[in-house]
Write a protein that holds these residues in place. Sequence first.
Motif, PDB file in Angstrom:
ATOM      1  N   SER A   1       0.934  -1.341  -0.257  1.00  0.00           N
ATOM      2  CA  SER A   1      -0.381   0.081   0.402  1.00  0.00           C
ATOM      3  C   SER A   1       0.827   1.485  -0.224  1.00  0.00           C
ATOM      4  O   SER A   1       0.804   2.412  -0.656  1.00  0.00           O
TER       5      SER A   1
ATOM      6  N   GLN B   1       2.234   1.813  -3.423  1.00  0.00           N
ATOM      7  CA  GLN B   1       1.163   1.801  -4.161  1.00  0.00           C
ATOM      8  C   GLN B   1       1.063   3.591  -4.328  1.00  0.00           C
ATOM      9  O   GLN B   1       0.593   5.021  -5.345  1.00  0.00           O
ATOM     10  N   THR B   2       0.932   4.116  -2.998  1.00  0.00           N
ATOM     11  CA  THR B   2       0.673   5.226  -2.094  1.00  0.00           C
ATOM     12  C   THR B   2       1.879   6.893  -3.282  1.00  0.00           C
ATOM     13  O   THR B   2       1.219   7.292  -4.111  1.00  0.00           O
TER      14      THR B   2
ATOM     15  N   ASN C   1       1.753   6.157  -7.361  1.00  0.00           N
ATOM     16  CA  ASN C   1       0.136   6.643  -7.637  1.00  0.00           C
ATOM     17  C   ASN C   1       0.828   8.490  -8.142  1.00  0.00           C
ATOM     18  O   ASN C   1       0.565   8.616  -9.746  1.00  0.00           O
TER      19      ASN C   1
ATOM     20  N   PRO D   1       3.819  -2.455  -8.104  1.00  0.00           N
ATOM     21  CA  PRO D   1       1.848  -2.882  -7.939  1.00  0.00           C
ATOM     22  C   PRO D   1       1.311  -1.546  -7.694  1.00  0.00           C
ATOM     23  O   PRO D   1       2.014  -0.276  -7.131  1.00  0.00           O
ATOM     24  N   VAL D   2       0.567  -1.456  -8.702  1.00  0.00           N
ATOM     25  CA  VAL D   2      -0.489   0.141  -8.228  1.00  0.00           C
ATOM     26  C   VAL D   2      -2.074  -0.398  -8.378  1.00  0.00           C
ATOM     27  O   VAL D   2      -1.828  -1.468  -9.259  1.00  0.00           O
ATOM     28  N   LYS D   3      -2.610   0.474  -7.577  1.00  0.00           N
ATOM     29  CA  LYS D   3      -3.969   0.522  -8.063  1.00  0.00           C
ATOM     30  C   LYS D   3      -4.422  -0.252  -9.514  1.00  0.00           C
ATOM     31  O   LYS D   3      -4.021   0.516 -10.259  1.00  0.00           O
ATOM     32  N   GLY D   4      -4.910  -1.242  -9.703  1.00  0.00           N
ATOM     33  CA  GLY D   4      -5.891  -1.348 -10.661  1.00  0.00           C
ATOM     34  C   GLY D   4      -4.991  -2.620 -11.734  1.00  0.00           C
ATOM     35  O   GLY D   4      -5.363  -2.889 -12.493  1.00  0.00           O
ATOM     36  N   TYR D   5      -3.775  -2.908 -11.798  1.00  0.00           N
ATOM     37  CA  TYR D   5      -2.856  -3.553 -11.733  1.00  0.00           C
ATOM     38  C   TYR D   5      -2.496  -5.290 -11.235  1.00  0.00           C
ATOM     39  O   TYR D   5      -2.514  -4.995 -10.557  1.00  0.00           O
ATOM     40  N   THR D   6      -2.728  -6.519 -12.208  1.00  0.00           N
ATOM     41  CA  THR D   6      -2.278  -7.191 -11.391  1.00  0.00           C
ATOM     42  C   THR D   6      -0.739  -7.715 -11.382  1.00  0.00           C
ATOM     43  O   THR D   6      -0.465  -8.446 -12.294  1.00  0.00           O
TER      44      THR D   6
END
Length: 209
Positions: free
Chosen positions: A49, A52-53, A56, A184-189
């Motif tokens: 997390s 990712q922050t 972003n 790792p970013v939100k919306g990606y696997t």
Amino acid sequence: MTTEARKMAAWTLGAFRDRSMLTMMTLFKSLVRNKLEYCCPPWNPSKISYIQTIENVQKQFTKKINGLQELDYWERLLRLKLLSLQRRRERYSIIHVWKMYHGLAPNNIGLKFYTSPRLETRVTIPKFNQQAQSSYSTAYDNSFAIKAARLWNILPKSVNSITLLEPFKAGLRSFLNQFPDKPPVKGYTPPNGNSLLDWCAAGGNGVCA
């Protein structure tokens, strides 16, 4: 840190209308990214997390560049020949270990270097006290002394034996370019945590020491 970077990114996008690649990347590198990388080796996070922050900020800024809006973040990194912020933090950690080895930075964490005939300069990884509480294991793995030492130890002899800083950085960049960079970013696997250590554990394209 990320709050200040987001504020600067918003100010930059409001003050400059040019969305060309050259202008946008010049503004990002000179005004925004430095706020995300100040003293980054010691606090380099492992929690997804947090990664990712931070990531972003770069993800959203590069999305504003003309001609790149339809690309996903990983594709934008390739098009821009840009490292993820996560990969850059690991790069800084490796460079800092090089500086400690060559006496250009204080080795105040007591890294112990030794020479291997096949692998050249290595760092001894302190053993984790198995009698310690299990909760300490995560802190041990994520500490700069352990993580930076492990990152250094994946370097091949052709890179870790370079004795001048700028050639070392060039050799390191060539080494890094051999790994996928899919943070790792939100919306990606992502296929893994994207650390160089993760890629090496998965085989490392045959380039890890």
